[in-house]
Scaffold this motif. Structure first.
Motif, PDB file in Angstrom:
ATOM      1  N   PHE A  16     -11.345  -3.302  -2.934  1.00 37.32           N
ATOM      2  CA  PHE A  16     -12.207  -2.353  -3.652  1.00 37.32           C
ATOM      3  C   PHE A  16     -11.449  -1.152  -4.212  1.00 37.32           C
ATOM      4  CE2 PHE A  16     -12.561  -1.773   0.968  1.00 37.32           C
ATOM      5  CZ  PHE A  16     -12.066  -0.483   1.114  1.00 37.32           C
ATOM      6  N   PHE A  17     -10.121  -1.131  -4.081  1.00 37.02           N
ATOM      7  CA  PHE A  17      -9.337  -0.016  -4.620  1.00 37.02           C
ATOM      8  C   PHE A  17      -9.247  -0.132  -6.147  1.00 37.02           C
ATOM      9  CE2 PHE A  17      -8.389   0.039  -0.240  1.00 37.02           C
ATOM     10  CZ  PHE A  17      -7.911   1.297   0.083  1.00 37.02           C
ATOM     11  N   ARG A  18      -9.320   1.004  -6.823  1.00 38.89           N
ATOM     12  CA  ARG A  18      -9.354   1.016  -8.290  1.00 38.89           C
ATOM     13  C   ARG A  18      -8.178   1.826  -8.829  1.00 38.89           C
ATOM     14  NH1 ARG A  18     -14.503  -0.278 -10.265  1.00 38.89           N
ATOM     15  NH2 ARG A  18     -13.463  -0.226 -12.298  1.00 38.89           N
ATOM     16  N   SER A  19      -7.395   1.204  -9.672  1.00 39.11           N
ATOM     17  CA  SER A  19      -6.202   1.875 -10.205  1.00 39.11           C
ATOM     18  C   SER A  19      -6.558   3.076 -11.069  1.00 39.11           C
ATOM     19  CB  SER A  19      -5.367   0.882 -11.020  1.00 39.11           C
ATOM     20  OG  SER A  19      -6.123   0.348 -12.099  1.00 39.11           O
ATOM     21  N   SER A  44      -9.107   8.919   6.472  1.00 39.56           N
ATOM     22  CA  SER A  44      -8.282  10.133   6.448  1.00 39.56           C
ATOM     23  C   SER A  44      -8.082  10.666   5.045  1.00 39.56           C
ATOM     24  CB  SER A  44      -6.909   9.847   7.077  1.00 39.56           C
ATOM     25  OG  SER A  44      -7.017   9.486   8.432  1.00 39.56           O
ATOM     26  N   GLY A  45      -8.421   9.874   4.034  1.00 42.62           N
ATOM     27  CA  GLY A  45      -8.273  10.303   2.653  1.00 42.62           C
ATOM     28  C   GLY A  45      -7.120   9.665   1.904  1.00 42.62           C
ATOM     29  N   ILE A  46      -6.389   8.753   2.545  1.00 42.39           N
ATOM     30  CA  ILE A  46      -5.282   8.068   1.881  1.00 42.39           C
ATOM     31  C   ILE A  46      -5.837   6.993   0.953  1.00 42.39           C
ATOM     32  CG2 ILE A  46      -3.231   6.630   2.249  1.00 42.39           C
ATOM     33  CD1 ILE A  46      -2.861   8.061   4.934  1.00 42.39           C
ATOM     34  N   ARG A  47      -5.333   6.973  -0.266  1.00 47.69           N
ATOM     35  CA  ARG A  47      -5.842   6.028  -1.262  1.00 47.69           C
ATOM     36  C   ARG A  47      -4.748   5.126  -1.837  1.00 47.69           C
ATOM     37  NH1 ARG A  47      -9.545   7.369   1.054  1.00 47.69           N
ATOM     38  NH2 ARG A  47     -11.561   8.162   0.341  1.00 47.69           N
ATOM     39  N   ARG A  97      -3.921  12.737   0.236  1.00 49.60           N
ATOM     40  CA  ARG A  97      -3.993  12.236  -1.134  1.00 49.60           C
ATOM     41  C   ARG A  97      -2.624  12.154  -1.787  1.00 49.60           C
ATOM     42  NH1 ARG A  97      -8.851  11.286  -3.488  1.00 49.60           N
ATOM     43  NH2 ARG A  97      -7.477  10.023  -4.783  1.00 49.60           N
ATOM     44  N   GLN A  98      -1.610  12.722  -1.133  1.00 46.02           N
ATOM     45  CA  GLN A  98      -0.236  12.616  -1.636  1.00 46.02           C
ATOM     46  C   GLN A  98       0.576  11.598  -0.836  1.00 46.02           C
ATOM     47  OE1 GLN A  98       1.589  16.614  -2.249  1.00 46.02           O
ATOM     48  NE2 GLN A  98      -0.373  17.382  -1.488  1.00 46.02           N
ATOM     49  N   ALA A  99      -0.112  10.842   0.014  1.00 47.66           N
ATOM     50  CA  ALA A  99       0.582   9.949   0.935  1.00 47.66           C
ATOM     51  C   ALA A  99       0.266   8.487   0.639  1.00 47.66           C
ATOM     52  CB  ALA A  99       0.193  10.273   2.376  1.00 47.66           C
ATOM     53  N   MET A 100       1.178   7.627   1.058  1.00 48.53           N
ATOM     54  CA  MET A 100       0.941   6.188   1.077  1.00 48.53           C
ATOM     55  C   MET A 100       0.948   5.726   2.529  1.00 48.53           C
ATOM     56  SD  MET A 100       3.314   3.002  -0.338  1.00 48.53           S
ATOM     57  CE  MET A 100       2.517   2.750  -1.922  1.00 48.53           C
ATOM     58  N   ALA A 101      -0.027   4.913   2.888  1.00 50.44           N
ATOM     59  CA  ALA A 101      -0.036   4.261   4.195  1.00 50.44           C
ATOM     60  C   ALA A 101       0.663   2.915   4.058  1.00 50.44           C
ATOM     61  CB  ALA A 101      -1.458   4.068   4.701  1.00 50.44           C
ATOM     62  N   TYR A 102       1.690   2.710   4.850  1.00 49.28           N
ATOM     63  CA  TYR A 102       2.464   1.474   4.807  1.00 49.28           C
ATOM     64  C   TYR A 102       2.311   0.803   6.164  1.00 49.28           C
ATOM     65  CZ  TYR A 102       6.309  -1.578   3.287  1.00 49.28           C
ATOM     66  OH  TYR A 102       7.072  -2.663   2.899  1.00 49.28           O
ATOM     67  N   VAL A 103       1.607  -0.333   6.193  1.00 46.13           N
ATOM     68  CA  VAL A 103       1.243  -0.981   7.450  1.00 46.13           C
ATOM     69  C   VAL A 103       2.179  -2.155   7.704  1.00 46.13           C
ATOM     70  CG1 VAL A 103      -0.604  -2.063   8.769  1.00 46.13           C
ATOM     71  CG2 VAL A 103      -1.159  -0.323   7.059  1.00 46.13           C
ATOM     72  N   LEU A 104       2.817  -2.135   8.854  1.00 43.51           N
ATOM     73  CA  LEU A 104       3.704  -3.215   9.270  1.00 43.51           C
ATOM     74  C   LEU A 104       2.869  -4.242  10.028  1.00 43.51           C
ATOM     75  CD1 LEU A 104       6.599  -0.908  10.452  1.00 43.51           C
ATOM     76  CD2 LEU A 104       6.574  -2.306   8.370  1.00 43.51           C
ATOM     77  N   ALA A 105       2.629  -5.389   9.383  1.00 45.14           N
ATOM     78  CA  ALA A 105       1.693  -6.377   9.931  1.00 45.14           C
ATOM     79  C   ALA A 105       2.303  -7.764  10.004  1.00 45.14           C
ATOM     80  CB  ALA A 105       0.413  -6.404   9.080  1.00 45.14           C
TER      81      ALA A 105
END
Length: 422
Positions: free
Chosen positions: A85-88, A59-62, A13-21
Motif C-alpha cells: 500500500f506504499f505510494r511513491s 513510528s512514522g517511517i515511510r 520521516r527522514q529515515a529508512m527501516a531496513y529489515v534483516l529477514a
C-alpha cells in the motif's frame, strides 16, 4: 517533541527501516522447513515480521526495505500481498531485496552486514538521512522515533536497542556493558559466559538487533568492513565491536520507547526462536489480560487482510457442541460440534464433531477430523488430522510419531501424519 525533531517534522520521516529477514530459525525445527522464521505465523492472522514493519509504520517511517534469503517465497508472497500500500507519489517506498548476487556472481548474503552492503546503491537512490536496522523475527511494540531522537541528540555513531534478559539466556544475544550515560563500553556477540549487569548478577544487557545509524556513516563502515578479508560481514561480530572500540556507541533501553496500551503493564519483547517459546507466546494471547495487547487500535499490527468468512460455531447437543473457551478464533474457522479450550485457531481451520482441542496452536487451513483429541500441540499449516488421533496423553507414543520437546509440547506436520500410515 524535543530538540531532535527537525523543522520538516519527526526524524522518522527522514529515515529508512531496513529489515534483516533472511534467517532460517532452525530452532523452530520443521516449522521453518518451508519458510523463513520471519514468515512464521503468529497470533492467528499475523506473521512474525509484521511486528517490526508495523512498528516502523506506526513510528512514522515511510521508506522500508526487507532483505530476504532463506526459503523466501512464503515471506515475499506475504509482503507483496500485505504490504503493497506504499505510494511513491507520497515519497513512500517498500522494497523486497532477495539475495541476488548483486556484488559477485558467486556470493549470496554472507552475513547481516553484507545483506546491507550489497544493496548500498538502492539505499543511496532514496537518500535517507538515517537507517533503522531491524531484525525481522521478534515480537514487540516500539516507537523508533524515540530511539532516533536519542541518537541525534547524543551525536552517536550507532545507537543499539537493548533489553535486560536473564544471564542464563544471554548467550544467544549480543551482550553489552554500559556506563551511566548509556555509552557502551564493551560488546560481545553470543558469549559463552555473559557479563552481568552492574548491581544485578542474574541479568545481562542484551542487544535487540535494532541499530540506528546516519546513512552516510553506515555506508562508510560497510565499505571499510567489506575491504577487511578477516571480517565475517556481520553487525554483531564485526561492525558493532569496531564502533564500540573506535567510535561512540550508545545503548537505548527498550523501556524508554516500548509501546503499551492501558491493558499492558510490563514492556513486552519476545524472541520466539524455539518451539516452546513460540507456543507460549501464542497461548499467552488467550489470557483474559494478555501481556501483549493485539487489540490496541492506537498501535495496530498491520498484516495481509485475507478475505475470509466470519468464524462459525455449530451444533448444540450433549457431547457435540461447537464451543471455544478462552481462545482466539480467526476468520474462516468452523467449529462444528467440537470443544476448543485455551487454544488459538488461525484462519480457515475446520474442527469437526466430537473433537477436543486443549492448549493447541493451529496454523491456517488445518482440518481436524472427528473424534481427535489434541493437547499441548502446534499443528503446521494445511495439516489433515485423521479421525480419532490422540496427542498429548501418551508421551512415549507422541515422541515416536511427532516432534516432542522436553516440556511435552508436540509439533505436528503433514509429513509426520503421512508416516502414520506408512
Amino acid at each position: 517533541m524535543n530538540g531532535a525533531t527537525s523543522a520538516s517534522g519527526p526524524l522518522a520521516r527522514q529515515a529508512m527501516a531496513y529489515v534483516l529477514a533472511g534467517g532460517r530459525g532452525s530452532r523452530l525445527m520443521e516449522l521453518t522447513d518451508v519458510r523463513a522464521k520471519p514468515a512464521v505465523y503468529f497470533g492467528g492472522k499475523l506473521r512474525i515480521i509484521d511486528f517490526a514493519l508495523s512498528n516502523a509504520l506506526n513510528s512514522g517511517i515511510r521508506r522500508m526495505a526487507v532483505a530476504t534469503q532463506y526459503k523466501a517465497h512464503s515471506l515475499i508472497r506475504h509482503l507483496q500481498r500485505g504490504w503493497n500500500f506504499f505510494r511513491s507519489e507520497r515519497n513512500e517506498t517498500f522494497d523486497i531485496l532477495p539475495a541476488s548476487q548483486r556484488v559477485s556472481e558467486d556470493q549470496w548474503y554472507v552475513g547481516t552486514a553484507d545483506a546491507v552492503y550489497q544493496n548500498i546503491d538502492i539505499i543511496e537512490s532514496y537518500d535517507p538521512k538515517y537507517i533503522v536496522l531491524l531484525a525481522g523475527d521478534h515480537i514487540y511494540k516500539m516507537d523508533y522515533e524515540q530511539m532516533l531522537q536519542q541518537h541525534v541528540n547524543a551525536g552517536a555513531d550507532v545507537t543499539i536497542g537493548c533489553i535486560e534478559v536473564p544471564r542464563a539466556w544471554a548467550s544467544g544475544f549480543g551482550v553489552m556493558h554500559v556506563d551511566e550515560t548509556d555509552r557502551i563500553l564493551s560488546f560481545e556477540e553470543k558469549p559463552a559466559n555473559p557479563a552481568p549487569m552492574p548491581g544485578n548478577q542474574e541479568m545481562s544487557l542484551a542487544s535487540m538487533g535494532i541499530y540506528v545509524f546516519e546513512t552516510k556513516f553506515l555506508i562508510e563502515q560497510l565499505k571499510r568492513d567489506a575491504a577487511n578479508p578477516a571480517s565475517s560481514r556481520d553487525f554483531g561480530k564485526d561492525i558493532i565491536p569496531y564502533l564500540v572500540e573506535n567510535g561512540v556507541a550508545l545503548a537505548h533501553p527498550f523501556t524508554r520507547s516500548c509501546v503499551r496500551s492501558s491493558a499492558e503493564h510490563l514492556p513486552y519483547w519476545r524472541d520466539v526462536g524455539t518451539l516452546d517459546a513460540y507456543y507460549d507466546a501464542n497461548i499467552d494471547l488467550t489470557d483474559i489480560l494478555p501481556n501483549l495487547d493485539l487489540f490496541d487500535r492506537n498501535w495496530p499490527i498491520w498484516t495481509n487482510g485475507e478475505m475470509t468468512a466470519p468464524a462459525k460455531f455449530v451444533h448444540d447437543v450433549h457431547g457435540r457442541r461447537g464451543s471455544a473457551i478462552s481462545s482466539l478464533v480467526s476468520g474462516g474457522c468452523i467449529v462444528s460440534g467440537g470443544a476448543v479450550r485455551r487454544s488459538l485457531l488461525s484462519t480457515n481451520v475446520h474442527v469437526h464433531s466430537f473433537t477436543s482441542l486443549d492448549g493447541a496452536v493451529i496454523l491456517p487451513e488445518v482440518d481436524v477430523a472427528r473424534g481427535a483429541r489434541l493437547s499441548r500441540v502446534i499443528v503446521d499449516r494445511g495439516v489433515r488430522i485423521p479421525e480419532g488421533l490422540v496427542v498429548g496423553e501418551d508421551p512415549e507414543l507422541d515422541a515416536k510419531r511427532f516432534r516432542r520437546t522436553a516440556s511435552g509440547l508436540c509439533l505436528i506436520t503433514q509429513r509426520m501424519i503421512d508416516r502414520l500410515d506408512a
